[in-house]
Design a protein around this motif. Sequence first.
Motif, mmCIF file in Angstrom:
data_model
loop_
_atom_site.group_PDB
_atom_site.id
_atom_site.type_symbol
_atom_site.label_atom_id
_atom_site.label_comp_id
_atom_site.label_asym_id
_atom_site.label_seq_id
_atom_site.Cartn_x
_atom_site.Cartn_y
_atom_site.Cartn_z
ATOM 1 N N GLY A 5 0.710 -1.123 0.041
ATOM 2 C CA GLY A 5 -0.016 -0.101 -0.046
ATOM 3 C C GLY A 5 1.010 1.406 -0.176
ATOM 4 N N LYS A 6 2.149 1.287 0.269
ATOM 5 C CA LYS A 6 2.895 2.252 0.172
ATOM 6 C C LYS A 6 4.007 2.392 -0.906
ATOM 7 C CE LYS A 6 1.543 3.910 4.386
ATOM 8 N NZ LYS A 6 0.551 4.708 4.429
ATOM 9 N N SER A 7 4.731 1.080 -0.914
ATOM 10 C CA SER A 7 6.011 1.195 -1.911
ATOM 11 C C SER A 7 5.541 0.458 -3.037
ATOM 12 C CB SER A 7 7.259 0.835 -1.218
ATOM 13 O OG SER A 7 7.204 -0.454 -0.837
ATOM 14 N N ALA A 8 6.387 0.577 -4.201
ATOM 15 C CA ALA A 8 6.364 -0.332 -5.238
ATOM 16 C C ALA A 8 6.600 -1.859 -4.973
ATOM 17 C CB ALA A 8 7.341 0.137 -6.321
ATOM 18 N N CYS A 9 5.577 -2.728 -5.674
ATOM 19 C CA CYS A 9 5.870 -3.959 -5.579
ATOM 20 C C CYS A 9 6.572 -4.658 -6.792
ATOM 21 C CB CYS A 9 4.373 -4.579 -5.563
ATOM 22 S SG CYS A 9 3.722 -4.808 -6.960
ATOM 23 N N LEU A 10 7.018 -5.941 -6.715
ATOM 24 C CA LEU A 10 7.567 -6.478 -7.851
ATOM 25 C C LEU A 10 6.828 -6.383 -8.913
ATOM 26 C CD1 LEU A 10 10.682 -7.495 -7.894
ATOM 27 C CD2 LEU A 10 9.640 -9.770 -7.631
ATOM 28 N N GLU A 11 5.434 -6.419 -9.060
ATOM 29 C CA GLU A 11 4.897 -6.431 -10.345
ATOM 30 C C GLU A 11 4.735 -5.064 -10.778
ATOM 31 O OE1 GLU A 11 1.472 -9.166 -10.945
ATOM 32 O OE2 GLU A 11 1.748 -9.380 -8.572
ATOM 33 N N CYS A 12 4.850 -3.991 -10.077
ATOM 34 C CA CYS A 12 5.140 -2.636 -10.603
ATOM 35 C C CYS A 12 6.217 -2.351 -11.577
ATOM 36 C CB CYS A 12 5.369 -1.774 -9.436
ATOM 37 S SG CYS A 12 3.930 -1.401 -8.330
ATOM 38 N N VAL A 13 7.230 -3.234 -11.298
ATOM 39 C CA VAL A 13 8.464 -3.254 -11.922
ATOM 40 C C VAL A 13 8.545 -4.458 -13.100
ATOM 41 C CG1 VAL A 13 11.321 -3.093 -11.853
ATOM 42 C CG2 VAL A 13 9.622 -2.882 -10.068
ATOM 43 N N THR A 14 8.037 -5.643 -13.027
ATOM 44 C CA THR A 14 8.076 -6.487 -13.715
ATOM 45 C C THR A 14 6.772 -7.211 -14.413
ATOM 46 O OG1 THR A 14 8.264 -8.155 -11.845
ATOM 47 C CG2 THR A 14 10.476 -7.352 -13.025
ATOM 48 N N ALA A 15 6.043 -6.173 -14.795
ATOM 49 C CA ALA A 15 4.480 -6.390 -15.124
ATOM 50 C C ALA A 15 4.527 -7.782 -16.065
ATOM 51 C CB ALA A 15 3.894 -5.493 -15.984
ATOM 52 N N GLN A 16 5.294 -7.818 -16.969
ATOM 53 C CA GLN A 16 4.928 -8.757 -18.017
ATOM 54 C C GLN A 16 6.060 -10.002 -18.027
ATOM 55 O OE1 GLN A 16 2.397 -8.519 -20.169
ATOM 56 N NE2 GLN A 16 1.742 -6.611 -18.986
ATOM 57 N N GLU A 17 6.911 -10.142 -17.060
ATOM 58 C CA GLU A 17 7.781 -10.922 -16.825
ATOM 59 C C GLU A 17 7.306 -12.505 -17.407
ATOM 60 O OE1 GLU A 17 11.540 -12.504 -13.945
ATOM 61 O OE2 GLU A 17 9.967 -10.922 -13.392
ATOM 62 N N ALA A 18 7.949 -13.044 -18.197
ATOM 63 C CA ALA A 18 7.435 -14.597 -18.409
ATOM 64 C C ALA A 18 8.225 -15.433 -17.647
ATOM 65 C CB ALA A 18 7.824 -14.575 -20.027
ATOM 66 N N GLU A 19 7.621 -16.543 -17.694
ATOM 67 C CA GLU A 19 8.137 -17.656 -16.674
ATOM 68 C C GLU A 19 9.284 -18.124 -17.360
ATOM 69 O OE1 GLU A 19 9.126 -19.307 -13.467
ATOM 70 O OE2 GLU A 19 6.985 -19.299 -13.586
ATOM 71 N N GLU A 20 10.695 -18.191 -16.971
ATOM 72 C CA GLU A 20 11.878 -18.790 -17.461
ATOM 73 C C GLU A 20 11.715 -20.394 -17.819
ATOM 74 O OE1 GLU A 20 16.643 -18.323 -17.340
ATOM 75 O OE2 GLU A 20 15.298 -17.258 -16.215
ATOM 76 N N ARG A 21 12.232 -20.734 -18.964
ATOM 77 C CA ARG A 21 12.210 -22.086 -19.157
ATOM 78 C C ARG A 21 13.356 -22.691 -18.652
ATOM 79 N NH1 ARG A 21 9.547 -21.569 -25.019
ATOM 80 N NH2 ARG A 21 7.558 -20.566 -24.604
ATOM 81 N N GLY A 22 13.339 -24.032 -18.250
ATOM 82 C CA GLY A 22 14.416 -24.638 -17.727
ATOM 83 C C GLY A 22 15.069 -23.838 -16.373
ATOM 84 N N PRO A 23 15.966 -24.581 -15.727
ATOM 85 C CA PRO A 23 16.597 -24.413 -14.425
ATOM 86 C C PRO A 23 17.280 -23.068 -14.492
ATOM 87 C CG PRO A 23 17.673 -26.508 -15.277
ATOM 88 C CD PRO A 23 16.656 -25.905 -16.483
ATOM 89 N N VAL A 24 17.054 -22.152 -13.684
ATOM 90 C CA VAL A 24 17.771 -20.672 -13.428
ATOM 91 C C VAL A 24 19.273 -21.008 -13.066
ATOM 92 C CG1 VAL A 24 17.573 -18.688 -12.447
ATOM 93 C CG2 VAL A 24 15.473 -19.806 -12.831
ATOM 94 N N PRO A 25 19.996 -20.343 -13.739
ATOM 95 C CA PRO A 25 21.435 -20.667 -13.788
ATOM 96 C C PRO A 25 21.886 -19.984 -12.102
ATOM 97 C CG PRO A 25 21.264 -19.350 -15.527
ATOM 98 C CD PRO A 25 19.987 -19.579 -15.032
ATOM 99 N N ALA A 26 22.739 -20.535 -11.284
ATOM 100 C CA ALA A 26 22.703 -20.296 -9.996
ATOM 101 C C ALA A 26 24.228 -20.383 -9.429
ATOM 102 C CB ALA A 26 21.789 -20.759 -9.013
ATOM 103 N N VAL A 27 24.679 -19.184 -9.029
ATOM 104 C CA VAL A 27 25.991 -19.276 -8.442
ATOM 105 C C VAL A 27 25.944 -19.187 -6.900
ATOM 106 C CG1 VAL A 27 28.488 -18.348 -7.939
ATOM 107 C CG2 VAL A 27 27.192 -18.327 -10.364
ATOM 108 N N GLY A 28 26.408 -20.319 -6.235
ATOM 109 C CA GLY A 28 26.112 -20.379 -4.608
ATOM 110 C C GLY A 28 26.525 -19.016 -4.102
ATOM 111 N N ALA A 29 27.746 -18.602 -4.273
ATOM 112 C CA ALA A 29 28.150 -17.546 -3.396
ATOM 113 C C ALA A 29 27.290 -16.137 -3.725
ATOM 114 C CB ALA A 29 29.604 -17.044 -3.890
ATOM 115 N N VAL A 30 26.543 -15.938 -4.989
ATOM 116 C CA VAL A 30 25.901 -14.977 -5.170
ATOM 117 C C VAL A 30 24.551 -15.204 -4.510
ATOM 118 C CG1 VAL A 30 24.556 -13.600 -7.281
ATOM 119 C CG2 VAL A 30 27.080 -14.360 -7.481
#
Length: 239
Positions: A162-187
Amino acid sequence: MSEESRYSRQILLPQIGEQGQKRLAESTAAVIGCGGLGAPVLTSLALAGVGKLRLIDHDRIGLSNLNRQFLYEESELDKEKCERAADFLRRRNSGIVLETVCERLTEENAGRLLSGVDVIVDCVDRVETRRHAGRAARRLSVPLVEGGVHGFYGFVLSVLPGKSACLECVTAQEAEERGPVPAVGAVAGVIGSLQAVECMKILLGLPHVLYGRMLQYDGLYGEFTEVPVHVRPDCICQS
Ligand SMILES: [Zn+2]
Protein backbone atom coordinates in the motif's frame (compact mmCIF):
# COMPACT_ATOMS: atom_id res chain seq x y z
CA MET A 1 25.16 -21.54 27.70
CA SER A 2 22.84 -18.67 28.48
CA GLU A 3 20.80 -16.90 25.82
CA GLU A 4 22.49 -13.73 27.00
CA SER A 5 25.89 -14.89 25.81
CA ARG A 6 24.48 -16.25 22.57
CA TYR A 7 23.29 -12.82 21.45
CA SER A 8 25.70 -10.59 23.35
CA ARG A 9 27.60 -9.42 20.25
CA GLN A 10 24.49 -8.06 18.58
CA ILE A 11 22.99 -6.71 21.81
CA LEU A 12 26.06 -4.46 21.93
CA LEU A 13 24.60 -2.52 19.02
CA PRO A 14 22.49 0.52 19.88
CA GLN A 15 20.12 -0.47 17.03
CA ILE A 16 19.42 -3.79 18.74
CA GLY A 17 20.17 -3.81 22.48
CA GLU A 18 18.13 -5.84 24.98
CA GLN A 19 14.90 -4.29 23.71
CA GLY A 20 15.59 -5.12 20.10
CA GLN A 21 16.59 -8.65 20.99
CA LYS A 22 13.30 -9.10 22.81
CA ARG A 23 11.52 -7.73 19.78
CA LEU A 24 13.26 -10.26 17.53
CA ALA A 25 12.36 -13.07 19.95
CA GLU A 26 8.70 -12.06 19.77
CA SER A 27 8.69 -11.91 15.96
CA THR A 28 7.58 -14.39 13.33
CA ALA A 29 9.04 -14.55 9.82
CA ALA A 30 7.72 -16.66 6.96
CA VAL A 31 10.35 -17.78 4.47
CA ILE A 32 9.04 -19.07 1.16
CA GLY A 33 11.58 -21.40 -0.41
CA CYS A 34 14.30 -23.26 1.48
CA GLY A 35 16.80 -23.22 -1.39
CA GLY A 36 19.76 -21.07 -2.42
CA LEU A 37 18.34 -17.84 -0.97
CA GLY A 38 16.40 -19.53 1.80
CA ALA A 39 19.56 -21.10 3.21
CA PRO A 40 21.33 -17.83 4.13
CA VAL A 41 18.05 -16.12 5.07
CA LEU A 42 16.92 -18.89 7.41
CA THR A 43 20.35 -19.42 8.93
CA SER A 44 20.87 -15.70 9.59
CA LEU A 45 17.41 -15.23 11.12
CA ALA A 46 17.63 -18.38 13.24
CA LEU A 47 21.06 -17.52 14.60
CA ALA A 48 19.96 -13.92 15.29
CA GLY A 49 17.15 -15.24 17.49
CA VAL A 50 14.03 -14.43 15.47
CA GLY A 51 11.56 -16.25 17.71
CA LYS A 52 9.48 -18.09 15.18
CA LEU A 53 10.30 -19.10 11.61
CA ARG A 54 7.79 -20.62 9.21
CA LEU A 55 9.53 -22.65 6.51
CA ILE A 56 7.51 -23.13 3.33
CA ASP A 57 8.77 -25.48 0.62
CA HIS A 58 7.17 -28.43 -1.16
CA ASP A 59 10.38 -29.63 -2.81
CA ARG A 60 12.74 -32.50 -2.14
CA ILE A 61 16.53 -32.32 -2.07
CA GLY A 62 18.27 -32.96 -5.40
CA LEU A 63 21.95 -33.28 -6.26
CA SER A 64 21.92 -30.07 -8.33
CA ASN A 65 20.80 -28.15 -5.22
CA LEU A 66 24.04 -28.83 -3.40
CA ASN A 67 26.17 -26.17 -5.18
CA ARG A 68 24.37 -23.54 -3.12
CA GLN A 69 21.83 -24.96 -0.68
CA PHE A 70 24.13 -25.50 2.28
CA LEU A 71 21.34 -26.61 4.62
CA TYR A 72 21.49 -30.07 3.04
CA GLU A 73 23.89 -32.99 2.96
CA GLU A 74 24.64 -35.65 0.37
CA SER A 75 23.03 -38.21 2.66
CA GLU A 76 19.72 -36.31 2.53
CA LEU A 77 18.97 -36.56 -1.20
CA ASP A 78 15.25 -36.97 -1.93
CA LYS A 79 14.18 -35.95 1.55
CA GLU A 80 11.76 -33.07 2.15
CA LYS A 81 13.60 -29.76 2.19
CA CYS A 82 11.56 -28.00 4.85
CA GLU A 83 11.98 -30.84 7.35
CA ARG A 84 15.73 -31.16 6.75
CA ALA A 85 16.14 -27.38 6.86
CA ALA A 86 14.30 -27.22 10.19
CA ASP A 87 16.57 -29.95 11.55
CA PHE A 88 19.69 -28.00 10.45
CA LEU A 89 18.39 -24.85 12.15
CA ARG A 90 17.20 -26.62 15.31
CA ARG A 91 20.68 -28.01 15.90
CA ARG A 92 22.08 -24.47 15.74
CA ASN A 93 19.46 -22.69 17.82
CA SER A 94 17.15 -24.79 19.98
CA GLY A 95 15.65 -21.65 21.51
CA ILE A 96 13.43 -20.71 18.58
CA VAL A 97 10.22 -22.19 17.19
CA LEU A 98 10.31 -23.71 13.71
CA GLU A 99 7.12 -24.40 11.78
CA THR A 100 7.34 -26.47 8.62
CA VAL A 101 4.90 -26.29 5.75
CA CYS A 102 5.81 -28.87 3.09
CA GLU A 103 3.43 -27.43 0.50
CA ARG A 104 3.84 -25.33 -2.61
CA LEU A 105 2.51 -21.82 -2.06
CA THR A 106 -0.47 -21.29 -4.36
CA GLU A 107 -3.10 -18.65 -4.95
CA GLU A 108 -5.54 -20.68 -2.83
CA ASN A 109 -3.34 -21.38 0.19
CA ALA A 110 -1.15 -18.23 0.25
CA GLY A 111 -3.41 -16.31 2.64
CA ARG A 112 -3.53 -19.20 5.09
CA LEU A 113 0.18 -20.06 4.90
CA LEU A 114 1.29 -16.46 5.35
CA SER A 115 -1.14 -15.28 8.00
CA GLY A 116 0.01 -14.23 11.45
CA VAL A 117 3.57 -13.29 10.52
CA ASP A 118 5.45 -10.00 10.89
CA VAL A 119 7.49 -10.26 7.71
CA ILE A 120 7.54 -12.46 4.61
CA VAL A 121 10.75 -13.32 2.77
CA ASP A 122 10.40 -14.43 -0.82
CA CYS A 123 13.17 -16.88 -1.73
CA VAL A 124 11.69 -18.64 -4.75
CA ASP A 125 12.60 -18.59 -8.43
CA ARG A 126 9.13 -19.15 -9.91
CA VAL A 127 7.42 -16.01 -11.22
CA GLU A 128 4.00 -17.50 -10.45
CA THR A 129 4.83 -18.20 -6.79
CA ARG A 130 6.28 -14.69 -6.44
CA ARG A 131 3.01 -13.24 -7.65
CA HIS A 132 0.96 -15.24 -5.16
CA ALA A 133 3.34 -14.26 -2.34
CA GLY A 134 3.26 -10.58 -3.32
CA ARG A 135 -0.50 -10.46 -3.61
CA ALA A 136 -1.02 -12.30 -0.31
CA ALA A 137 1.41 -9.94 1.43
CA ARG A 138 -0.64 -7.03 0.16
CA ARG A 139 -3.95 -8.53 1.32
CA LEU A 140 -2.45 -9.29 4.73
CA SER A 141 -0.61 -5.94 4.91
CA VAL A 142 2.66 -7.63 5.82
CA PRO A 143 6.04 -6.28 4.65
CA LEU A 144 7.72 -8.46 2.07
CA VAL A 145 11.40 -8.86 1.23
CA GLU A 146 11.93 -9.91 -2.37
CA GLY A 147 15.19 -11.38 -3.63
CA GLY A 148 16.29 -13.14 -6.78
CA VAL A 149 19.41 -14.45 -8.45
CA HIS A 150 20.37 -15.31 -12.00
CA GLY A 151 23.93 -16.52 -12.39
CA PHE A 152 26.27 -13.78 -11.17
CA TYR A 153 23.39 -11.25 -10.92
CA GLY A 154 20.99 -10.69 -8.07
CA PHE A 155 18.58 -8.15 -6.62
CA VAL A 156 16.80 -7.26 -3.38
CA LEU A 157 13.65 -5.15 -2.98
CA SER A 158 11.56 -4.65 0.12
CA VAL A 159 7.85 -3.93 -0.26
CA LEU A 160 5.60 -2.10 2.18
CA PRO A 161 2.09 -3.00 0.99
CA GLY A 162 0.00 0.00 0.00
CA LYS A 163 2.99 2.32 0.30
CA SER A 164 5.93 1.26 -1.87
CA ALA A 165 6.29 -0.36 -5.29
CA CYS A 166 5.81 -4.11 -5.51
CA LEU A 167 7.74 -6.41 -7.81
CA GLU A 168 4.85 -6.44 -10.29
CA CYS A 169 5.10 -2.63 -10.58
CA VAL A 170 8.54 -3.28 -12.07
CA THR A 171 8.18 -6.62 -13.84
CA ALA A 172 4.60 -6.55 -15.10
CA GLN A 173 5.02 -8.80 -18.10
CA GLU A 174 7.84 -11.00 -16.93
CA ALA A 175 7.50 -14.41 -18.50
CA GLU A 176 8.34 -17.62 -16.72
CA GLU A 177 11.84 -18.76 -17.53
CA ARG A 178 12.11 -22.13 -19.19
CA GLY A 179 14.35 -24.68 -17.58
CA PRO A 180 16.51 -24.31 -14.51
CA VAL A 181 17.74 -20.84 -13.55
CA PRO A 182 21.55 -20.62 -13.54
CA ALA A 183 22.77 -20.09 -9.98
CA VAL A 184 26.13 -19.36 -8.35
CA GLY A 185 26.13 -20.35 -4.68
CA ALA A 186 28.20 -17.38 -3.54
CA VAL A 187 25.86 -14.92 -5.27
CA ALA A 188 22.83 -16.55 -3.62
CA GLY A 189 24.76 -16.10 -0.37
CA VAL A 190 25.19 -12.36 -1.02
CA ILE A 191 21.55 -11.78 -1.91
CA GLY A 192 20.13 -14.02 0.82
CA SER A 193 22.28 -12.25 3.41
CA LEU A 194 21.02 -8.86 2.19
CA GLN A 195 17.44 -10.13 2.48
CA ALA A 196 18.13 -11.24 6.06
CA VAL A 197 19.48 -7.76 6.92
CA GLU A 198 16.35 -6.16 5.44
CA CYS A 199 14.22 -8.53 7.46
CA MET A 200 15.98 -7.63 10.70
CA LYS A 201 15.60 -3.90 9.99
CA ILE A 202 11.88 -4.38 9.40
CA LEU A 203 11.44 -6.43 12.59
CA LEU A 204 13.48 -3.96 14.64
CA GLY A 205 11.64 -0.96 13.21
CA LEU A 206 14.85 0.55 11.84
CA PRO A 207 14.86 3.14 9.04
CA HIS A 208 16.35 2.91 5.55
CA VAL A 209 14.60 -0.31 4.54
CA LEU A 210 14.88 -0.87 0.77
CA TYR A 211 11.30 0.27 0.13
CA GLY A 212 11.10 1.72 -3.38
CA ARG A 213 14.78 1.04 -3.92
CA MET A 214 15.91 -2.06 -5.78
CA LEU A 215 19.46 -3.00 -4.90
CA GLN A 216 21.08 -4.89 -7.74
CA TYR A 217 24.32 -6.83 -7.53
CA ASP A 218 26.47 -7.73 -10.49
CA GLY A 219 29.06 -10.18 -9.29
CA LEU A 220 30.91 -10.21 -12.60
CA TYR A 221 31.62 -6.48 -12.40
CA GLY A 222 31.77 -6.41 -8.61
CA GLU A 223 29.14 -3.68 -8.61
CA PHE A 224 26.11 -2.72 -6.54
CA THR A 225 23.54 -0.44 -8.19
CA GLU A 226 20.51 1.13 -6.55
CA VAL A 227 17.54 1.59 -8.87
CA PRO A 228 14.56 3.66 -7.66
CA VAL A 229 11.27 1.87 -8.33
CA HIS A 230 7.93 3.61 -8.40
CA VAL A 231 4.38 2.48 -7.89
CA ARG A 232 2.83 1.83 -11.32
CA PRO A 233 -0.71 3.28 -11.22
CA ASP A 234 -2.21 0.41 -13.25
CA CYS A 235 -0.44 -2.30 -11.23
CA ILE A 236 -2.54 -4.91 -9.50
CA CYS A 237 -1.20 -3.65 -6.17
CA GLN A 238 -3.13 -0.41 -6.75
CA SER A 239 -6.50 -2.04 -7.36
ZN1 LIG B 1 2.65 -3.02 -7.82
